[in-house]
Design an enzyme around this catalytic site. Structure first.
Site, PDB file in Angstrom:
ATOM      1  N   GLY A  11       0.791  -1.227   0.000  1.00  0.00           N
ATOM      2  CA  GLY A  11       0.000   0.000   0.000  1.00  0.00           C
ATOM      3  C   GLY A  11       0.824   1.278   0.000  1.00  0.00           C
ATOM      4  N   SER A  15       2.228   0.914  -7.268  1.00  0.00           N
ATOM      5  CA  SER A  15       1.478   0.784  -8.529  1.00  0.00           C
ATOM      6  C   SER A  15       1.034   2.157  -9.005  1.00  0.00           C
ATOM      7  CB  SER A  15       0.238  -0.096  -8.358  1.00  0.00           C
ATOM      8  OG  SER A  15       0.606  -1.305  -7.781  1.00  0.00           O
ATOM      9  N   GLU A  32       2.946  -5.777 -10.748  1.00  0.00           N
ATOM     10  CA  GLU A  32       2.935  -7.026  -9.979  1.00  0.00           C
ATOM     11  C   GLU A  32       1.586  -7.719 -10.186  1.00  0.00           C
ATOM     12  OE1 GLU A  32       2.832  -6.238  -5.670  1.00  0.00           O
ATOM     13  OE2 GLU A  32       4.558  -7.546  -5.525  1.00  0.00           O
ATOM     14  N   ASP A  78       6.692  -2.085 -10.869  1.00  0.00           N
ATOM     15  CA  ASP A  78       6.092  -1.623  -9.616  1.00  0.00           C
ATOM     16  C   ASP A  78       6.548  -2.385  -8.374  1.00  0.00           C
ATOM     17  OD1 ASP A  78       4.502  -3.937  -9.462  1.00  0.00           O
ATOM     18  OD2 ASP A  78       2.693  -2.808  -9.033  1.00  0.00           O
ATOM     19  N   ARG A  79       7.366  -3.403  -8.514  1.00  0.00           N
ATOM     20  CA  ARG A  79       8.055  -3.949  -7.340  1.00  0.00           C
ATOM     21  C   ARG A  79       9.307  -4.677  -7.818  1.00  0.00           C
ATOM     22  NH1 ARG A  79       4.443  -5.846  -3.026  1.00  0.00           N
ATOM     23  NH2 ARG A  79       5.333  -4.747  -1.290  1.00  0.00           N
ATOM     24  N   GLU A 149      -6.803  -8.099   2.889  1.00  0.00           N
ATOM     25  CA  GLU A 149      -5.694  -7.340   3.492  1.00  0.00           C
ATOM     26  C   GLU A 149      -6.133  -6.493   4.686  1.00  0.00           C
ATOM     27  OE1 GLU A 149      -4.237  -5.021   0.226  1.00  0.00           O
ATOM     28  OE2 GLU A 149      -2.915  -6.596  -0.500  1.00  0.00           O
ATOM     29  N   LEU A 188       4.117  13.174   0.998  1.00  0.00           N
ATOM     30  CA  LEU A 188       3.811  13.546  -0.388  1.00  0.00           C
ATOM     31  C   LEU A 188       2.627  12.750  -0.927  1.00  0.00           C
ATOM     32  CD1 LEU A 188       7.530  13.759  -1.524  1.00  0.00           C
ATOM     33  CD2 LEU A 188       5.948  15.691  -1.288  1.00  0.00           C
ATOM     34  N   ASP A 189       1.498  13.426  -1.041  1.00  0.00           N
ATOM     35  CA  ASP A 189       0.297  12.786  -1.577  1.00  0.00           C
ATOM     36  C   ASP A 189       0.280  12.978  -3.097  1.00  0.00           C
ATOM     37  OD1 ASP A 189      -2.166  12.029  -2.448  1.00  0.00           O
ATOM     38  OD2 ASP A 189      -3.289  13.035  -0.866  1.00  0.00           O
ATOM     39  N   PHE A 190       1.029  12.115  -3.786  1.00  0.00           N
ATOM     40  CA  PHE A 190       1.170  12.297  -5.240  1.00  0.00           C
ATOM     41  C   PHE A 190      -0.079  11.842  -6.010  1.00  0.00           C
ATOM     42  CE2 PHE A 190       3.750   8.556  -3.960  1.00  0.00           C
ATOM     43  CZ  PHE A 190       3.005   7.536  -4.556  1.00  0.00           C
TER      44      PHE A 190
END
Ligand SMILES: Nc1ncnc2c1ncn2[C@@H]1O[C@H](COP(=O)(O)OP(=O)(O)OP(=O)(O)O)[C@@H](O)[C@H]1O
Ligand SMILES: Nc1nc(=O)c2ncn([C@H]3C[C@H](O)[C@@H](CO)O3)c2[nH]1
Length: 228
Positions: A11, A15, A32, A78-79, A149, A188-190
């Site tokens: 989280g 991604s 992923e 992404d990973r 999750e 940082l809330d991108f």
């Protein structure tokens, strides 16, 4: 050719940033396997039974992605495959793998990494690590909403997630397959804040520039709203 891999806990925003960054740089994203992963829900329902199978599943899909990414042009993954052992070791440490499974896993990982060593390009150009606190991680896991999750799904998940964060710190510090940089995923809330998004994109492109790895034909997009 520039290959960027993202890393970070569950989280953290890998991604999301992969999508933003690949559009911004005009490169190809590799994701992923999650929603199409048949073993992931089984693992969360019965971790002890499925930890090894899930790891082999992820290792296999990561191996495919990184092989493709290292032979194609410009990519964002992404990973990283380098986080695979972190997850498995943590699960093994809490008794979710037999010693035979541990030995088999490390032999397989070793063989696969040797295959990568033989490739013309062996390593990514840059690792971008997203740092998040436990509270941010839980907020994002809730926001994304995968049922298995959620903390309410299994009372041991709180410990699992806290443990995961503890494993990431030394992992990042000792990572040395490529240059690396950290993004502050708490501040940082991108996703929702365009100014934060631009800060993150500038941090990454500045680093690529400094390394001489910004794709030659790249021009800075003027409208980042369309990169989400
Ligand atoms: N910087 C951010 N600010 C606010 N929300 C974010 C941020 N990054 C991600 N999110 C949100 O948090 C959730 C999880 O993000 P994402 O799926 O990108 O994480 P991830 O690191 O890829 O997770 P996983 O490891 O589980 O694959 C999504 O709902 C996303 O919109
Ligand atoms: N056990 C285990 N090993 C891995 O290598 C691994 N990689 C990812 N995941 C889990 C975390 C998220 O739920 C979800 C998406 O990242 O998949 C993993 N779980």
């Amino acid at each position: 050719m520039t290959v960027i891999v993202l890393s970070g806990p569950i989280g953290a925003g890998k991604s999301s940033l992969t999508s933003i960054l690949s559009k911004y740089l005009g490169t190809k994203p590799f994701y992923e396997s999650v929603d199409d992963n048949p073993v992931l829900p089984l693992f969360y329902a019965d971790p002890k039974k499925y930890a090894f199978l899930l790891q082999v599943y992820f290792l296999n899909t990561r191996f495919h992605s990184i092989k493709d990414a290292l032979t194609e042009d410009n990519n964002v993954l992404d990973r990283s495959i380098y986080e695979d052992a972190l997850f498995f070791q943590m699960n093994a440490d809490i008794g979710r793998a037999t010693s035979e499974e541990v030995d088999t896993y490390y032999e397989l990982l070793h063989n696969m990494m040797n295959e990568l060593e033989r490739m013309p390009k062996k390593n990514p150009d840059l690792l971008v690590h997203i740092n998040v606190s436990y509270d941010t991680m839980i907020k994002r896991i809730k926001k994304r909403g995968r049922p298995y999750e959620q903390l309410s799904y299994d009372s041991t998940l709180e410990d699992y997630y806290k443990r995961l964060l503890r494993y990431y710190k030394p992992w990042y510090e000792s990572y040395d397959y490529s240059p690396k940089m950290e993004i502050d995923g708490d501040k940082l809330d991108f996703m929702a804040n365009p100014a934060d998004k631009q800060i993150v994109l500038d941090q990454i492109t500045d680093k690529l520039k400094e390394m001489g790895k910004l794709p030659e034909d790249w021009e800075k997009p003027t409208d980042i709203q369309s990169e989400a």
